[in-house]
Design a protein around this motif. Structure first.
Motif, PDB file in Angstrom:
ATOM      1  N   SER A   1       0.809  -1.222   0.000  1.00  0.00           N
ATOM      2  CA  SER A   1       0.000   0.000   0.000  1.00  0.00           C
ATOM      3  C   SER A   1       0.842   1.272   0.000  1.00  0.00           C
ATOM      4  CB  SER A   1      -0.951   0.010   1.198  1.00  0.00           C
ATOM      5  OG  SER A   1      -0.219   0.044   2.410  1.00  0.00           O
ATOM      6  N   GLU A   2       2.071   1.192   0.557  1.00  0.00           N
ATOM      7  CA  GLU A   2       2.945   2.368   0.609  1.00  0.00           C
ATOM      8  C   GLU A   2       4.398   1.953   0.422  1.00  0.00           C
ATOM      9  OE1 GLU A   2       1.881   5.532   3.652  1.00  0.00           O
ATOM     10  OE2 GLU A   2       0.831   3.781   4.472  1.00  0.00           O
ATOM     11  N   VAL A   3       5.163   2.821  -0.245  1.00  0.00           N
ATOM     12  CA  VAL A   3       6.577   2.545  -0.527  1.00  0.00           C
ATOM     13  C   VAL A   3       7.423   3.783  -0.269  1.00  0.00           C
ATOM     14  CG1 VAL A   3       8.258   1.782  -2.264  1.00  0.00           C
ATOM     15  CG2 VAL A   3       5.896   0.963  -2.391  1.00  0.00           C
ATOM     16  N   GLY A   4       8.519   3.589   0.444  1.00  0.00           N
ATOM     17  CA  GLY A   4       9.543   4.622   0.584  1.00  0.00           C
ATOM     18  C   GLY A   4      10.873   4.002   0.188  1.00  0.00           C
ATOM     19  N   ALA A   5      11.740   4.737  -0.493  1.00  0.00           N
ATOM     20  CA  ALA A   5      12.955   4.092  -0.997  1.00  0.00           C
ATOM     21  C   ALA A   5      14.150   5.021  -1.104  1.00  0.00           C
ATOM     22  CB  ALA A   5      12.683   3.479  -2.371  1.00  0.00           C
ATOM     23  N   PHE A   6      15.332   4.434  -0.877  1.00  0.00           N
ATOM     24  CA  PHE A   6      16.613   5.043  -1.223  1.00  0.00           C
ATOM     25  C   PHE A   6      17.197   4.181  -2.328  1.00  0.00           C
ATOM     26  CE2 PHE A   6      16.195   6.305   3.284  1.00  0.00           C
ATOM     27  CZ  PHE A   6      16.310   7.684   3.133  1.00  0.00           C
ATOM     28  N   ILE A   7      17.408   4.771  -3.497  1.00  0.00           N
ATOM     29  CA  ILE A   7      17.931   4.043  -4.655  1.00  0.00           C
ATOM     30  C   ILE A   7      19.091   4.836  -5.225  1.00  0.00           C
ATOM     31  CG2 ILE A   7      17.410   3.042  -6.918  1.00  0.00           C
ATOM     32  CD1 ILE A   7      14.446   3.066  -6.147  1.00  0.00           C
TER      33      ILE A   7
ATOM     34  N   ALA B   1      19.407  -0.616  -3.748  1.00  0.00           N
ATOM     35  CA  ALA B   1      18.157  -0.023  -3.301  1.00  0.00           C
ATOM     36  C   ALA B   1      17.753  -0.626  -1.963  1.00  0.00           C
ATOM     37  CB  ALA B   1      17.048  -0.262  -4.319  1.00  0.00           C
ATOM     38  N   THR B   2      17.285   0.219  -1.069  1.00  0.00           N
ATOM     39  CA  THR B   2      16.685  -0.229   0.188  1.00  0.00           C
ATOM     40  C   THR B   2      15.326   0.443   0.285  1.00  0.00           C
ATOM     41  OG1 THR B   2      18.813  -0.555   1.294  1.00  0.00           O
ATOM     42  CG2 THR B   2      16.872  -0.268   2.698  1.00  0.00           C
ATOM     43  N   CYS B   3      14.299  -0.379   0.398  1.00  0.00           N
ATOM     44  CA  CYS B   3      12.926   0.129   0.381  1.00  0.00           C
ATOM     45  C   CYS B   3      12.183  -0.256   1.658  1.00  0.00           C
ATOM     46  CB  CYS B   3      12.149  -0.454  -0.804  1.00  0.00           C
ATOM     47  SG  CYS B   3      12.999  -0.331  -2.383  1.00  0.00           S
ATOM     48  N   LEU B   4      11.286   0.612   2.074  1.00  0.00           N
ATOM     49  CA  LEU B   4      10.362   0.309   3.160  1.00  0.00           C
ATOM     50  C   LEU B   4       8.979   0.096   2.557  1.00  0.00           C
ATOM     51  CD1 LEU B   4      11.357   2.912   5.897  1.00  0.00           C
ATOM     52  CD2 LEU B   4      11.835   0.465   5.883  1.00  0.00           C
ATOM     53  N   LEU B   5       8.333  -0.998   2.950  1.00  0.00           N
ATOM     54  CA  LEU B   5       7.015  -1.320   2.419  1.00  0.00           C
ATOM     55  C   LEU B   5       6.004  -1.428   3.550  1.00  0.00           C
ATOM     56  CD1 LEU B   5       7.899  -4.252  -0.050  1.00  0.00           C
ATOM     57  CD2 LEU B   5       8.019  -1.799  -0.489  1.00  0.00           C
ATOM     58  N   ARG B   6       4.816  -0.901   3.316  1.00  0.00           N
ATOM     59  CA  ARG B   6       3.681  -1.179   4.191  1.00  0.00           C
ATOM     60  C   ARG B   6       2.660  -1.946   3.354  1.00  0.00           C
ATOM     61  NH1 ARG B   6       1.984   1.603   8.736  1.00  0.00           N
ATOM     62  NH2 ARG B   6       2.877   3.581   8.020  1.00  0.00           N
TER      63      ARG B   6
ATOM     64  N   LEU C   1      12.707  -4.190   1.755  1.00  0.00           N
ATOM     65  CA  LEU C   1      13.074  -4.900   0.532  1.00  0.00           C
ATOM     66  C   LEU C   1      14.404  -4.330   0.062  1.00  0.00           C
ATOM     67  CD1 LEU C   1      10.794  -5.543  -2.577  1.00  0.00           C
ATOM     68  CD2 LEU C   1      13.086  -4.581  -2.831  1.00  0.00           C
ATOM     69  N   VAL C   2      15.377  -5.201  -0.134  1.00  0.00           N
ATOM     70  CA  VAL C   2      16.723  -4.763  -0.533  1.00  0.00           C
ATOM     71  C   VAL C   2      17.101  -5.430  -1.850  1.00  0.00           C
ATOM     72  CG1 VAL C   2      19.174  -4.821   0.075  1.00  0.00           C
ATOM     73  CG2 VAL C   2      17.459  -4.406   1.844  1.00  0.00           C
ATOM     74  N   ALA C   3      17.670  -4.636  -2.764  1.00  0.00           N
ATOM     75  CA  ALA C   3      18.210  -5.170  -4.016  1.00  0.00           C
ATOM     76  C   ALA C   3      19.612  -4.599  -4.194  1.00  0.00           C
ATOM     77  CB  ALA C   3      17.332  -4.775  -5.205  1.00  0.00           C
ATOM     78  N   SER C   4      20.571  -5.471  -4.522  1.00  0.00           N
ATOM     79  CA  SER C   4      21.954  -4.986  -4.629  1.00  0.00           C
ATOM     80  C   SER C   4      22.754  -5.733  -5.683  1.00  0.00           C
ATOM     81  CB  SER C   4      22.662  -5.130  -3.275  1.00  0.00           C
ATOM     82  OG  SER C   4      24.016  -4.705  -3.397  1.00  0.00           O
ATOM     83  N   TRP C   5      23.564  -4.971  -6.404  1.00  0.00           N
ATOM     84  CA  TRP C   5      24.543  -5.538  -7.328  1.00  0.00           C
ATOM     85  C   TRP C   5      25.957  -5.440  -6.750  1.00  0.00           C
ATOM     86  CZ3 TRP C   5      23.025  -3.040 -12.699  1.00  0.00           C
ATOM     87  CH2 TRP C   5      21.997  -3.791 -13.297  1.00  0.00           C
ATOM     88  N   THR C   6      26.080  -5.136  -5.461  1.00  0.00           N
ATOM     89  CA  THR C   6      27.429  -4.989  -4.893  1.00  0.00           C
ATOM     90  C   THR C   6      27.659  -5.934  -3.717  1.00  0.00           C
ATOM     91  OG1 THR C   6      26.742  -3.144  -3.462  1.00  0.00           O
ATOM     92  CG2 THR C   6      27.607  -2.581  -5.652  1.00  0.00           C
ATOM     93  N   TYR C   7      26.965  -7.062  -3.692  1.00  0.00           N
ATOM     94  CA  TYR C   7      27.254  -8.099  -2.699  1.00  0.00           C
ATOM     95  C   TYR C   7      28.401  -8.942  -3.265  1.00  0.00           C
ATOM     96  CZ  TYR C   7      22.973  -7.162   0.033  1.00  0.00           C
ATOM     97  OH  TYR C   7      21.995  -6.600   0.814  1.00  0.00           O
ATOM     98  N   TYR C   8      29.599  -8.385  -3.163  1.00  0.00           N
ATOM     99  CA  TYR C   8      30.757  -9.002  -3.828  1.00  0.00           C
ATOM    100  C   TYR C   8      31.232 -10.279  -3.143  1.00  0.00           C
ATOM    101  CZ  TYR C   8      30.949  -4.629  -6.422  1.00  0.00           C
ATOM    102  OH  TYR C   8      30.637  -3.558  -7.229  1.00  0.00           O
TER     103      TYR C   8
END
Length: 339
Positions: free
Chosen positions: A201-207, A221-226, A235-242
């Motif tokens: 229903s709601e999304v806040g994000a740092f991308i 990206a790190t997102c907050l979801l309601r 919710l986290v998505a990353s291309w730098t988990y080396y």
């Protein structure tokens, strides 16, 4: 019915590791055509499977008239090509994210409906054995209501996966439109909707782009979801988990916690407040390093053979896409976005 004639448009890594071998293993499938702008790529599969090779997908659709097509192309091409496939009368399996915008996704859904063909989106996370088991446990009610959650998908980036390495379309904003969020984040927005049987229903994000130099697409990206139920999570998505790919989800519930993909052997762990612990060995979640069957191809073909619409429909793909688009809007505006 006779075998389903299948064509694959785009012969990169997702086709190489998932679509093509899974079609080849399905007894109801005849691979009839492969399309790629690099002739050698389509030719190698055509020779292997006794099919035809093309560089022009429109020519292929006209000459081969396939029953079903996988669209495995850069994100910006998903919608126009999928619409052309549907208009040619073929069922469509499109990789995620299904489109670059909500308008494109709606046009894809409309094209499939108008041509009486199925549109399925390749959200394979739903079909991974640990997630299937987790959903089954949640539906028993033993854990009670999900209160909070964390779902994460990270790896070192597509340069180690794509056939073109660091020169891949994944890093070209014009072709990719979005980076880690389109590659990984949309998988997790789909998964959390599926597991919780709930909508965001709601999304806040740092991308942002933190470490992949020379690209304009996001690598983290790190997102907050309601959720509509009131549950909140990240919710986290990353291309730098080396060092250490992560594809895990934790659900903190009224009666305990469920851990998915946090242990190499026990893929699902349920720890209840009464002290009991249950561990399930149900098979691994597929990774870039260790490929498992995605289940997507078999589900797609089963829909065509039985005439039953796919559960991972265009409408479902759109709902998961809208979460990601809202996250980008949140990053751009600094606001919490309501869906």
């Amino acid at each position: 019915m006779s075998k389903v004639k299948v064509a694959v448009i785009g012969c990169g890594s997702i086709s190489r590791f998932r679509h093509i071998p899974e079609y080849a293993d399905n007894p109801n499938v005849e691979l009839v055509a492969f399309v790629d702008v690099v002739p050698e790529r389509s030719q190698q599969y055509a020779e292997k499977y006794g099919a035809k090779a093309y560089t022009d997908y429109k020519q292929m659709l006209e000459l081969e008239k396939p029953h079903a097509v996988s669209v495995n192309l850069p994100n910006a091409l998903h919608a126009p090509v999928a619409i052309d496939v549907a208009n040619a009368g073929a069922h469509v399996l499109v990789e995620k994210p299904m489109a670059a915008t909500e308008e494109e996704a709606l046009a894809m859904i409309e094209a499939a409906k108008n041509n009486n063909v199925f549109l399925m989106v390749g959200h394979n996370q739903r079909l991974m054995p640990p997630h299937v088991k987790a959903k089954e446990i949640l539906e028993t009610g033993v854990l009670g209501r999900v209160l909070t959650f964390r779902t994460s998908f990270g790896h070192p980036g597509p340069e180690g996966w794509s056939v073109d390495g660091r020169n891949s379309w994944f890093f070209n904003k014009e072709e990719a439109v979005m980076g880690a969020m389109g590659d990984l984040g949309v998988h997790k927005s789909d998964l959390i909707r599926y597991l919780l049987n709930d909508e965001v229903s709601e999304v806040g994000a740092f991308i942002g782009t933190l470490h992949k130099d020379g690209t304009e697409v996001d690598d983290n990206a790190t997102c907050l979801l309601r959720m509509k139920s009131g549950a909140i999570g990240s919710l986290v998505a990353s291309w730098t988990y080396y060092k250490g790919e992560d594809n895990s989800t934790l659900l903190w519930c009224e009666n305990g916690v469920m851990k998915i993909g946090t242990h190499p052997d026990d893929q699902v762990i349920v720890e209840l407040r009464n002290g009991s612990v249950e561990k399930y060995k149900v098979g691994a979640i597929s990774t870039n390093d260790k490929q498992e069957s995605s289940g997507v191809i078999d589900a797609f073909i089963d829909s065509i053979v039985t005439g039953n619409p796919p559960s991972i429909s265009g409408e479902e793909g759109l709902k998961s896409l809208k979460v990601i688009l809202a996250a980008f809007e949140s990053q751009a505006t600094g606001q919490i976005i309501k869906l």
